[in-house]
Design an enzyme around this catalytic site. Sequence first.
Site, PDB file in Angstrom:
ATOM      1  CD  GLU A 292      47.405  44.302  52.511  1.00 14.59           C
ATOM      2  OE1 GLU A 292      46.375  44.485  51.822  1.00 14.59           O
ATOM      3  OE2 GLU A 292      47.640  44.944  53.551  1.00 14.59           O
TER       4      GLU A 292
ATOM      5  CG  PHE B 189      43.417  45.801  66.534  1.00 14.63           C
ATOM      6  CD1 PHE B 189      42.169  46.026  65.950  1.00 14.63           C
ATOM      7  CD2 PHE B 189      44.518  46.451  66.007  1.00 14.63           C
ATOM      8  CE1 PHE B 189      42.041  46.886  64.865  1.00 14.63           C
ATOM      9  CE2 PHE B 189      44.394  47.312  64.923  1.00 14.63           C
ATOM     10  CZ  PHE B 189      43.146  47.532  64.361  1.00 14.63           C
TER      11      PHE B 189
ATOM     12  CE  LYS C  61      54.719  45.910  66.920  1.00 14.37           C
ATOM     13  NZ  LYS C  61      53.714  46.994  66.954  1.00 14.37           N
TER      14      LYS C  61
ATOM     15  CG  MET D 262      35.265  33.024  29.688  1.00 22.55           C
ATOM     16  SD  MET D 262      35.420  32.401  28.001  1.00 22.55           S
ATOM     17  CE  MET D 262      37.195  32.363  27.812  1.00 22.55           C
TER      18      MET D 262
HETATM   19  C1  LIG Z   1      38.175  36.983  40.867  1.00 24.10           C
HETATM   20  C2  LIG Z   1      37.307  36.382  39.822  1.00 24.10           C
HETATM   21  N1  LIG Z   1      35.971  36.553  39.862  1.00 24.10           N
HETATM   22  C3  LIG Z   1      35.188  36.012  38.910  1.00 24.10           C
HETATM   23  C4  LIG Z   1      35.721  35.273  37.896  1.00 24.10           C
HETATM   24  C5  LIG Z   1      34.819  34.653  36.837  1.00 24.10           C
HETATM   25  N2  LIG Z   1      35.106  35.228  35.512  1.00 24.10           N
HETATM   26  C6  LIG Z   1      35.898  34.606  34.614  1.00 24.10           C
HETATM   27  S1  LIG Z   1      36.120  35.492  33.214  1.00 24.10           S
HETATM   28  C7  LIG Z   1      35.119  36.730  33.771  1.00 24.10           C
HETATM   29  C8  LIG Z   1      34.843  37.920  32.929  1.00 24.10           C
HETATM   30  C9  LIG Z   1      36.060  38.729  32.668  1.00 24.10           C
HETATM   31  O1  LIG Z   1      35.664  39.895  31.974  1.00 24.10           O
HETATM   32  P1  LIG Z   1      36.717  40.824  31.271  1.00 24.10           P
HETATM   33  O2  LIG Z   1      37.831  41.091  32.212  1.00 24.10           O
HETATM   34  O3  LIG Z   1      36.040  41.996  30.692  1.00 24.10           O
HETATM   35  O4  LIG Z   1      37.323  39.874  30.155  1.00 24.10           O
HETATM   36  P2  LIG Z   1      36.655  39.389  28.758  1.00 24.10           P
HETATM   37  O5  LIG Z   1      36.197  37.983  28.985  1.00 24.10           O
HETATM   38  O6  LIG Z   1      35.554  40.315  28.407  1.00 24.10           O
HETATM   39  O7  LIG Z   1      37.793  39.424  27.794  1.00 24.10           O
HETATM   40  C10 LIG Z   1      34.622  36.423  35.045  1.00 24.10           C
HETATM   41  C11 LIG Z   1      33.697  37.267  35.806  1.00 24.10           C
HETATM   42  C12 LIG Z   1      37.128  35.100  37.903  1.00 24.10           C
HETATM   43  N3  LIG Z   1      37.755  34.379  36.974  1.00 24.10           N
HETATM   44  N4  LIG Z   1      37.893  35.684  38.840  1.00 24.10           N
END
Ligand SMILES: Cc1ncc(C[n+]2csc(CCOP(=O)(O)OP(=O)(O)O)c2C)c(N)n1
Lengths: 182, 590
Positions: B52, B114, B164, B482
């Site tokens: 979803e 439920f 529902k 990041m």
């Molecule tokens: C749902 C969610 N969980 C955690 C984060 C924190 N977060 C921001 S960027 C990132 C890393 C993303 O890694 P990747 O998709 O490999 O992208 P890259 O930065 O390596 O290009 C995380 C864990 C987030 N933004 N969203």
Amino acid sequence: MTQMSTHYPDATRIEPVNRHTLAIVVDNEPGVLARIAGLFSGRGYNIESLTVTETEHEAHISRITIVTTGTDSIIEQIKSQLERLVPVHRVVDLTITGDAVERELCLVKVVGKGDHRVEAMRLASAFGARTLDATLTSFVYELTGTTEEVERFIKLMTAVGLVEVSRTGVAAMARGADAMTF
Amino acid sequence: MSETMTGAEMVIRALQDQGVEHIFGYPGGAVLPIYDALFHQDKVKHILVRHEQGAVHAAEGYARSSGKVGVVLVTSGPGATNAVTGLADAMMDSIPVVCITGQVPTHLIGSDAFQECDTVGITRHCTKHNYLVKSIEDLPRILHEAFYVASNGRPGPVVIDLPKDIQFKAGSYARPVNNQHKTYRPTVKGDMDKIRAAIELMANAKRPVFYTGGGVINSGPHAAALLRELVRLTGFPITSTLMGLGAYPASDPLFLGMLGMHGTYEANLAMHECDVMINIGARFDDRITGRLDAFSPYSKRIHVDIDPSSINKNVKVDIPIVGDCAHVLEDMVRLWRQTAPQQDMVALKEWMGKVEGWRARNCLAYRPSAETIKPQFAIQRLYELTKGRETYVTTEVGQHQMWAAQYFKFEDPNRWMTSGGLGTMGYGLPAAIGAQLANPKALVVDIAGEASILMNMQEMSTAVQYRLPVKIFILNNEYMGMVRQWQELLHGGRYSQSYSESLPDFVKLAEAYGGVGMRCDKPADLDAAITEMINIDRPVIFDCIVDKTENCFPMIPSGKAHNEMLLNDYLGETGTDIGSVIDEKGKMLV
Ligand SMILES: Cc1ncc(C[n+]2csc(CCOP(=O)(O)OP(=O)(O)O)c2C)c(N)n1
Ligand SMILES: [Mg+2]
């Protein structure tokens, strides 16, 4: 990196906190109070008092009076955020429009005998409180007044046997001929 | 003409009457009557997602790339809670979405039945508005009102929670003559006195800059056209937030690129040094302003926003104008033409000279490599090879998202979809699916990270099922890049849990889903591989193996001002010890 000549404005100013009374006209639909209360808790605003009842039965309109505190900019935000809620028709800051009448009602129960009982009766009549219930050992008084009057009354009554308080919170209205519509 | 029908039939009829062609959903017990009504018609097409959350992001991508309202249908309980992240995302980025959730029958509400959950309670603060329908008489009005509320004023998600028993009940339905809310009327026309004051301020500006945001996109293509006209008339430089990219053509010489935390040197310094800032449809988000008390210290500020609560929230402005961007821009353009102001050309020329000087720093330059693919290079090549096509780009969240914003040049509005406010990993693939559905002939690319893509990977099945040839272009650095970058800068290079020890083989994964998998790890092979990807008329996962430790620059560290930007050390600007740049207070920020 090159050092730019910069000048920083003063650090975030410490602004004075003021008390504001807001009158909010809303659709009386399920959840509207939760929306408003949730907005205050979610964004970290204060609620000092909140009063609500349907005021226009035909149109299902309620009027909510909220007393809140905050800096001028926080109060501005509170009003804008309230206006953003879909069921909110309008928000009027009665503190800014000036000189509104504000009243709240309180019920106090005083229990005691002898001197305390006599003193309680004297205080009640000095404040113009009504006696709603009396037994040989207790009174229930009703006082309508400003928040300050109510506070003073409760404080004094505490010394002579106050055991219970119920307050409505503030109801407020601007003075003069102009009416707040919805 | 009113007709008698069941609540479930009303839902479908109202969608038809609203001109809805596609909805994204997932069935379950509490919405079975609606799925049954859906079965008996073929005007409204249902896209079966695999989760979803994906349904809501797909609806967002659909909405953003088409200007229509995105529609979602999910069941009660877990269906609704799974949708919450998507709703919060749409709320933060002001995307019009109507989400219909099933609910247990009214007599069971509150009994912990439920798959019962308090959907209106849970979604109250991550929707613009929500409804629990308690009687069949209210349903037709609520269904249409929801579309009005979602798309008027500052757009946002609206939830209709539909028990529902109401879906089974018969009632009378008539298409309303107008579907306005009875009292909700956002201000669209700006105050003329304020607009006049704004024009006067702009006419006398010596160091002006336009700062534009997602509001221009939300206001529609007309707003973007008017913005272009106003910029041309005034000759002022312009920068955009992440959300506003494409409203102004990136190739235009007056465009300074994106501003903010990973914005360009020229954009951020122009914001810092300007004397007049014209904010159109942006909200002074903390990613933009950096340290608030050092934000743009010399400027007088004009702020155009449809949401009064955005004004003076983070940053005090001098001329607030509440209104829809297109309306206000139209008045501004007309007034500017009428008054034909005498601009201070000497000062403006000097200002542009300064801006060009900053631009000459070439802040997006990076150390090239013949051995490993630099992520910036990958985006540049993707941009060059898709230029001139009708291309829609979505992203996940992380470094790749920022590189996409920096190196992919958007010329038109509604072509760029990214999770800005909430920063939701997992947004890009479902959003791409929505965008592809709304634009079947276009090229749709999800610029992804290898970590983010796994968050809604299951939607690859959806893409395959509906033959939506989205391209998932993964900048695979094996790190949550990041996160790794912040750990390098702030936590002494202790890469706690940010390395992906175990990743799927993305090529095989694509094939397992019934799509096409590709891999490229050599700069020399990249162009040919990208071209091949573009020409495949099926969903593709492109595993682009990039430099694992590249950082995203420029960067304004948390708690710092616009003029305290870190640049790529390739430019010889920063030493290796950038950890010391952020003070303890900055570390508290995110
Ligand atoms: C749902 C969610 N969980 C955690 C984060 C924190 N977060 C921001 S960027 C990132 C890393 C993303 O890694 P990747 O998709 O490999 O992208 P890259 O930065 O390596 O290009 C995380 C864990 C987030 N933004 N969203
Ligand atoms: Mg990564």
